[in-house]
Design a protein around this motif. Structure first.
Motif, PDB file in Angstrom:
ATOM      1  N   ASP A 348       0.861  -1.185   0.000  1.00 55.26           N
ATOM      2  CA  ASP A 348       0.000   0.000   0.000  1.00 55.26           C
ATOM      3  C   ASP A 348       0.892   1.228   0.000  1.00 55.26           C
ATOM      4  O   ASP A 348       1.623   1.482   0.960  1.00 55.26           O
ATOM      5  CB  ASP A 348      -0.913  -0.006   1.231  1.00 55.26           C
ATOM      6  CG  ASP A 348      -1.943   1.110   1.207  1.00 55.26           C
ATOM      7  OD1 ASP A 348      -1.570   2.269   0.933  1.00 55.26           O
ATOM      8  OD2 ASP A 348      -3.125   0.828   1.479  1.00 55.26           O
ATOM      9  N   MET A 349       0.837   2.021  -1.072  1.00 58.68           N
ATOM     10  CA  MET A 349       1.727   3.173  -1.227  1.00 58.68           C
ATOM     11  C   MET A 349       1.360   4.344  -0.330  1.00 58.68           C
ATOM     12  O   MET A 349       2.181   5.248  -0.136  1.00 58.68           O
ATOM     13  CB  MET A 349       1.741   3.621  -2.693  1.00 58.68           C
ATOM     14  CG  MET A 349       2.349   2.608  -3.638  1.00 58.68           C
ATOM     15  SD  MET A 349       2.358   3.183  -5.365  1.00 58.68           S
ATOM     16  CE  MET A 349       0.641   2.892  -5.831  1.00 58.68           C
ATOM     17  N   THR A 350       0.147   4.361   0.195  1.00 53.69           N
ATOM     18  CA  THR A 350      -0.261   5.445   1.083  1.00 53.69           C
ATOM     19  C   THR A 350       0.042   5.125   2.540  1.00 53.69           C
ATOM     20  O   THR A 350       0.614   5.939   3.271  1.00 53.69           O
ATOM     21  CB  THR A 350      -1.760   5.754   0.907  1.00 53.69           C
ATOM     22  OG1 THR A 350      -1.999   6.166  -0.444  1.00 53.69           O
ATOM     23  CG2 THR A 350      -2.196   6.869   1.854  1.00 53.69           C
ATOM     24  N   THR A 351      -0.314   3.924   2.984  1.00 50.37           N
ATOM     25  CA  THR A 351      -0.043   3.549   4.373  1.00 50.37           C
ATOM     26  C   THR A 351       1.370   3.008   4.552  1.00 50.37           C
ATOM     27  O   THR A 351       1.829   2.851   5.681  1.00 50.37           O
ATOM     28  CB  THR A 351      -1.036   2.478   4.844  1.00 50.37           C
ATOM     29  OG1 THR A 351      -0.831   1.270   4.097  1.00 50.37           O
ATOM     30  CG2 THR A 351      -2.473   2.950   4.668  1.00 50.37           C
ATOM     31  N   LEU A 352       2.045   2.698   3.434  1.00 48.89           N
ATOM     32  CA  LEU A 352       3.401   2.146   3.458  1.00 48.89           C
ATOM     33  C   LEU A 352       3.454   0.832   4.237  1.00 48.89           C
ATOM     34  O   LEU A 352       4.340   0.611   5.059  1.00 48.89           O
ATOM     35  CB  LEU A 352       4.393   3.156   4.043  1.00 48.89           C
ATOM     36  CG  LEU A 352       4.446   4.519   3.335  1.00 48.89           C
ATOM     37  CD1 LEU A 352       5.489   5.411   3.986  1.00 48.89           C
ATOM     38  CD2 LEU A 352       4.713   4.373   1.848  1.00 48.89           C
ATOM     39  N   LYS A 353       2.485  -0.029   3.959  1.00 46.38           N
ATOM     40  CA  LYS A 353       2.425  -1.326   4.626  1.00 46.38           C
ATOM     41  C   LYS A 353       2.272  -2.448   3.599  1.00 46.38           C
ATOM     42  O   LYS A 353       1.625  -2.288   2.569  1.00 46.38           O
ATOM     43  CB  LYS A 353       1.250  -1.383   5.618  1.00 46.38           C
ATOM     44  CG  LYS A 353       1.422  -0.483   6.826  1.00 46.38           C
ATOM     45  CD  LYS A 353       0.261  -0.653   7.792  1.00 46.38           C
ATOM     46  CE  LYS A 353       0.451   0.214   9.031  1.00 46.38           C
ATOM     47  NZ  LYS A 353      -0.662   0.052  10.006  1.00 46.38           N
ATOM     48  N   TRP A 354       2.884  -3.595   3.923  1.00 43.68           N
ATOM     49  CA  TRP A 354       2.708  -4.802   3.127  1.00 43.68           C
ATOM     50  C   TRP A 354       1.442  -5.532   3.585  1.00 43.68           C
ATOM     51  O   TRP A 354       1.085  -5.502   4.757  1.00 43.68           O
ATOM     52  CB  TRP A 354       3.900  -5.746   3.296  1.00 43.68           C
ATOM     53  CG  TRP A 354       5.148  -5.286   2.612  1.00 43.68           C
ATOM     54  CD1 TRP A 354       6.215  -4.663   3.176  1.00 43.68           C
ATOM     55  CD2 TRP A 354       5.448  -5.427   1.226  1.00 43.68           C
ATOM     56  NE1 TRP A 354       7.176  -4.401   2.233  1.00 43.68           N
ATOM     57  CE2 TRP A 354       6.728  -4.868   1.026  1.00 43.68           C
ATOM     58  CE3 TRP A 354       4.770  -5.978   0.139  1.00 43.68           C
ATOM     59  CZ2 TRP A 354       7.341  -4.832  -0.229  1.00 43.68           C
ATOM     60  CZ3 TRP A 354       5.381  -5.945  -1.106  1.00 43.68           C
ATOM     61  CH2 TRP A 354       6.644  -5.371  -1.285  1.00 43.68           C
ATOM     62  N   ARG A 355       0.807  -6.205   2.651  1.00 40.45           N
ATOM     63  CA  ARG A 355      -0.328  -7.048   3.010  1.00 40.45           C
ATOM     64  C   ARG A 355      -0.392  -8.234   2.054  1.00 40.45           C
ATOM     65  O   ARG A 355       0.348  -8.306   1.068  1.00 40.45           O
ATOM     66  CB  ARG A 355      -1.635  -6.250   2.992  1.00 40.45           C
ATOM     67  CG  ARG A 355      -1.966  -5.551   1.686  1.00 40.45           C
ATOM     68  CD  ARG A 355      -3.330  -4.876   1.777  1.00 40.45           C
ATOM     69  NE  ARG A 355      -3.760  -4.300   0.518  1.00 40.45           N
ATOM     70  CZ  ARG A 355      -3.798  -2.995   0.266  1.00 40.45           C
ATOM     71  NH1 ARG A 355      -3.407  -2.137   1.191  1.00 40.45           N
ATOM     72  NH2 ARG A 355      -4.226  -2.557  -0.903  1.00 40.45           N
ATOM     73  N   ASP A 356      -1.293  -9.159   2.342  1.00 42.82           N
ATOM     74  CA  ASP A 356      -1.373 -10.386   1.554  1.00 42.82           C
ATOM     75  C   ASP A 356      -2.569 -10.407   0.624  1.00 42.82           C
ATOM     76  O   ASP A 356      -2.849 -11.426  -0.001  1.00 42.82           O
ATOM     77  CB  ASP A 356      -1.429 -11.612   2.471  1.00 42.82           C
ATOM     78  CG  ASP A 356      -2.640 -11.589   3.399  1.00 42.82           C
ATOM     79  OD1 ASP A 356      -3.458 -10.643   3.306  1.00 42.82           O
ATOM     80  OD2 ASP A 356      -2.769 -12.524   4.216  1.00 42.82           O
ATOM     81  N   ARG A 357      -3.294  -9.280   0.503  1.00 39.59           N
ATOM     82  CA  ARG A 357      -4.499  -9.288  -0.312  1.00 39.59           C
ATOM     83  C   ARG A 357      -4.565  -8.088  -1.244  1.00 39.59           C
ATOM     84  O   ARG A 357      -4.068  -7.009  -0.943  1.00 39.59           O
ATOM     85  CB  ARG A 357      -5.750  -9.351   0.556  1.00 39.59           C
ATOM     86  CG  ARG A 357      -5.934  -8.189   1.515  1.00 39.59           C
ATOM     87  CD  ARG A 357      -6.970  -8.539   2.564  1.00 39.59           C
ATOM     88  NE  ARG A 357      -6.552  -9.684   3.354  1.00 39.59           N
ATOM     89  CZ  ARG A 357      -7.300 -10.769   3.522  1.00 39.59           C
ATOM     90  NH1 ARG A 357      -8.498 -10.856   3.000  1.00 39.59           N
ATOM     91  NH2 ARG A 357      -6.841 -11.779   4.252  1.00 39.59           N
ATOM     92  N   TYR A 358      -5.196  -8.315  -2.389  1.00 40.05           N
ATOM     93  CA  TYR A 358      -5.422  -7.276  -3.405  1.00 40.05           C
ATOM     94  C   TYR A 358      -6.870  -6.824  -3.323  1.00 40.05           C
ATOM     95  O   TYR A 358      -7.787  -7.644  -3.144  1.00 40.05           O
ATOM     96  CB  TYR A 358      -5.120  -7.837  -4.796  1.00 40.05           C
ATOM     97  CG  TYR A 358      -5.672  -6.994  -5.923  1.00 40.05           C
ATOM     98  CD1 TYR A 358      -5.001  -5.858  -6.370  1.00 40.05           C
ATOM     99  CD2 TYR A 358      -6.877  -7.337  -6.544  1.00 40.05           C
ATOM    100  CE1 TYR A 358      -5.523  -5.080  -7.394  1.00 40.05           C
ATOM    101  CE2 TYR A 358      -7.407  -6.569  -7.564  1.00 40.05           C
ATOM    102  CZ  TYR A 358      -6.721  -5.439  -7.988  1.00 40.05           C
ATOM    103  OH  TYR A 358      -7.229  -4.669  -9.007  1.00 40.05           O
ATOM    104  N   THR A 359      -7.115  -5.512  -3.452  1.00 40.96           N
ATOM    105  CA  THR A 359      -8.451  -4.936  -3.407  1.00 40.96           C
ATOM    106  C   THR A 359      -8.795  -4.344  -4.763  1.00 40.96           C
ATOM    107  O   THR A 359      -8.089  -3.449  -5.256  1.00 40.96           O
ATOM    108  CB  THR A 359      -8.550  -3.852  -2.325  1.00 40.96           C
ATOM    109  OG1 THR A 359      -8.174  -4.411  -1.061  1.00 40.96           O
ATOM    110  CG2 THR A 359      -9.952  -3.292  -2.249  1.00 40.96           C
ATOM    111  N   ALA A 360      -9.856  -4.832  -5.383  1.00 36.06           N
ATOM    112  CA  ALA A 360     -10.209  -4.397  -6.739  1.00 36.06           C
ATOM    113  C   ALA A 360     -10.586  -2.925  -6.796  1.00 36.06           C
ATOM    114  O   ALA A 360     -10.284  -2.239  -7.765  1.00 36.06           O
ATOM    115  CB  ALA A 360     -11.341  -5.270  -7.280  1.00 36.06           C
ATOM    116  N   ASN A 361     -11.253  -2.424  -5.770  1.00 34.28           N
ATOM    117  CA  ASN A 361     -11.696  -1.030  -5.763  1.00 34.28           C
ATOM    118  C   ASN A 361     -10.931  -0.235  -4.709  1.00 34.28           C
ATOM    119  O   ASN A 361     -11.518   0.445  -3.867  1.00 34.28           O
ATOM    120  CB  ASN A 361     -13.198  -0.953  -5.507  1.00 34.28           C
ATOM    121  CG  ASN A 361     -14.002  -1.580  -6.631  1.00 34.28           C
ATOM    122  OD1 ASN A 361     -13.832  -1.228  -7.795  1.00 34.28           O
ATOM    123  ND2 ASN A 361     -14.866  -2.533  -6.292  1.00 34.28           N
TER     124      ASN A 361
END
Length: 516
Positions: A348-361
């Protein structure tokens, strides 16, 4: 940026396979369960490592075959002829490969397939800067025993399907390999290409290029500019990835992830880091998090809203990093679990955090506080650059942006650990396929397993793999944002992963493979 080349690693055994993959971006998914849809490549489509894979958005077609080299892993396929191939998406996750220009077509006269080059595409052109010709790049160069520098820039006009060689001008950057070039569409009359990182030859630590000295190329006028950057400058590196996106504040941020300095093993761990270059300020920021899982040879891709997907890559913290290919393969590919399931990491380029899921919207990309606070006290619109470059950066193509809400300063969370021996896909995500990300496998499908007596976490990050590789953080891009909305579609012929037969030859690896 990877092109339809996989190899399945099975206890020190590597072999090549030819497939084109896609991921549905019109629906939410989690990296450990998302289905990677497979389409076979027909005979004749080149099987290359670090290949060209450029997207013509206007005509919805991909081009490949004009950069890269035959892999040295496993069955060592013969280098394919230098030609131009296209892939036309069918809107359902698959598509059709076609040979646009055969090897003897006059349009290819004077053109040479580069390896280890800087690549990017945009504005109707695909550019390849620098690189080398080797014994593995094409049949007509198989006699070479040393790398030969390729000066200047090779340009593909994706509409006319013609090539042009632009020899080095007085203002051209020095020859280099293994860096990144990124297309920025929002500045200049027809967009600009920003070049960074890599190494001059020979590839040694002292020859790593300075990230404080960035080059900008205006393809419309064949003009290079050099610009000094400020801020927290990244340490010199190669085989990192880049991805970029425009913010709601009419700036453009390029994210740089991973890479190495030529030394694999523990010395590579500090290169598990992310930097942000903001334009038009040409100012660097470092995202602060503890390095754990260094990787290189990956791709990074902006895929809608505030998200980057890291795909594939190689564990830079290998136990063995110089020697025979089977020992290096065993150490690099089979000693650890990849922290990103299926080699897919979402940042996430705004929160600067890695995650394991993609969000379509996903919401539109807004500057993180790290970037936003800088512009509050350093308002810049490109005029500070001066000269012709300043004029180019004051010519912008941003749409009206919504106001940015204030919020707490986020911190970056390191990639999640994984106890599973997941596979890593070396590939690149590219834009414009009806909400699907087309993935072209790089050089191998990595099966990572923990070995008794030597167990450590695998890579982590961009390309993870967040091709970083980039552009796939482009390949150089590397790639423009993908449309976040469109109908999900299945690809006929989806099949489970399976092993490929292979030979266990003992081949010495070239410098890039072994690290030094």
């Amino acid at each position: 940026m990877p092109l339809s080349r996989w190899a399945h690693i099975t206890d020190r055994c590597a072999a090549s396979a030819s497939t084109t993959l896609s991921i549905d971006l019109s629906t939410d998914w989690v990296n450990d369960t998302v289905v990677l849809k497979t389409t076979n490549k027909p005979s004749g489509v080149p099987t290359l490592s670090s290949p060209s894979f450029a997207y013509d958005e206007q005509n919805d077609i991909f081009f490949s075959g004009f950069a890269g080299r035959a892999s040295d892993y496993g069955d060592r396929p013969d280098p394919p002829p230098f030609n131009l191939w296209s892939f036309k998406p069918d809107g359902a996750g698959g598509g059709t490969w076609n040979r646009e220009l055969p090897a003897k077509d006059p349009a290819l006269d004077g053109a040479t397939r580069p390896a280890k080059a800087f690549q990017a595409f945009g504005g109707g052109s695909a550019l390849v800067f620098g690189g080398v010709s080797t014994g593995r790049t094409s049949p007509r160069t198989e006699h070479l025993t040393v790398d030969i520098k390729l000066p200047g820039t090779l340009q593909l006009d994706m509409v006319a399907k013609t090539f042009a060689n632009h020899s080095g001008n007085d203002d051209s950057p020095i020859h280099a390999v293994w860096g990144q070039m990124h297309y920025v569409p929002f500045f200049g009359p027809n967009g600009l290409f920003v070049k960074m990182g890599g190494s001059s030859l020979p590839e040694r630590g002292a020859n790593l290029l300075d990230f404080a000295r960035l080059q900008v190329y205006d393809a419309a006028t064949n003009t290079w500019y050099e610009q000094r950057a400020t801020g927290n400058i990244p340490q010199g590196r190669k085989e990192f990835c880049t991805a970029g996106v425009n913010s709601t504040s009419e700036t453009y941020e390029i994210f740089v992830y991973g890479g190495h300095n030529g030394d694999l093993g523990p010395e590579a761990v500090p290169y598990d880091e992310i930097f942000i270059l903001t334009l038009p300020a040409f100012h660097w920021f470092k995202v602060d998090y503890p390095p754990q899982h260094p990787r290189f040879g990956h791709t990074c891709n902006a895929v809608g809203g505030n998200q980057i997907i890291s795909i594939g890559g190689v564990d830079a913290n290998s136990k063995i990093y110089f020697g025979w290919v089977n020992e290096i393969t065993d150490s690099t590919f089979n000693t650890s679990a990849d922290p990103f399931a299926q080699g897919l990491g979402i940042f996430d380029m705004t929160t600067l955090k890695w995650r394991d899921r993609y969000t379509a919207n996903a919401p539109p990309y807004e500057q993180s506080d790290l970037v936003r606070n800088f512009y509050k006290t350093n308002p810049q619109n490109g005029s500070q650059l001066g000269g012709g470059l300043g004029d180019l950066f004051q010519t912008t193509h941003f749409t009206q942006a919504a106001p940015v809400a204030e919020g707490p300063t986020p911190t970056l969370s390191p990639p999640p650990s994984s106890s599973n021996n997941t596979g890593a896909i070396a590939g690149g995500v590219v834009g414009g396929v009806v909400g699907l990300a087309l993935i072209a496998g790089l050089a191998y499908f990595l099966y990572r397993r923990k070995r008794n007596g030597y167990s450590k976490p695998g890579k982590g990050s961009d390309r993870a793999q967040l091709h970083v590789n980039d552009h796939a953080l482009h390949t150089e891009s590397r790639y423009p944002e993908l449309p976040p909305k469109s109908k999900p579609a299945e690809v006929e012929g989806t099949e489970p992963r399976h092993e490929v037969g292979c030979e266990r030859g003992r081949y010495e690896m070239e410098a890039r493979e072994v690290g030094r």
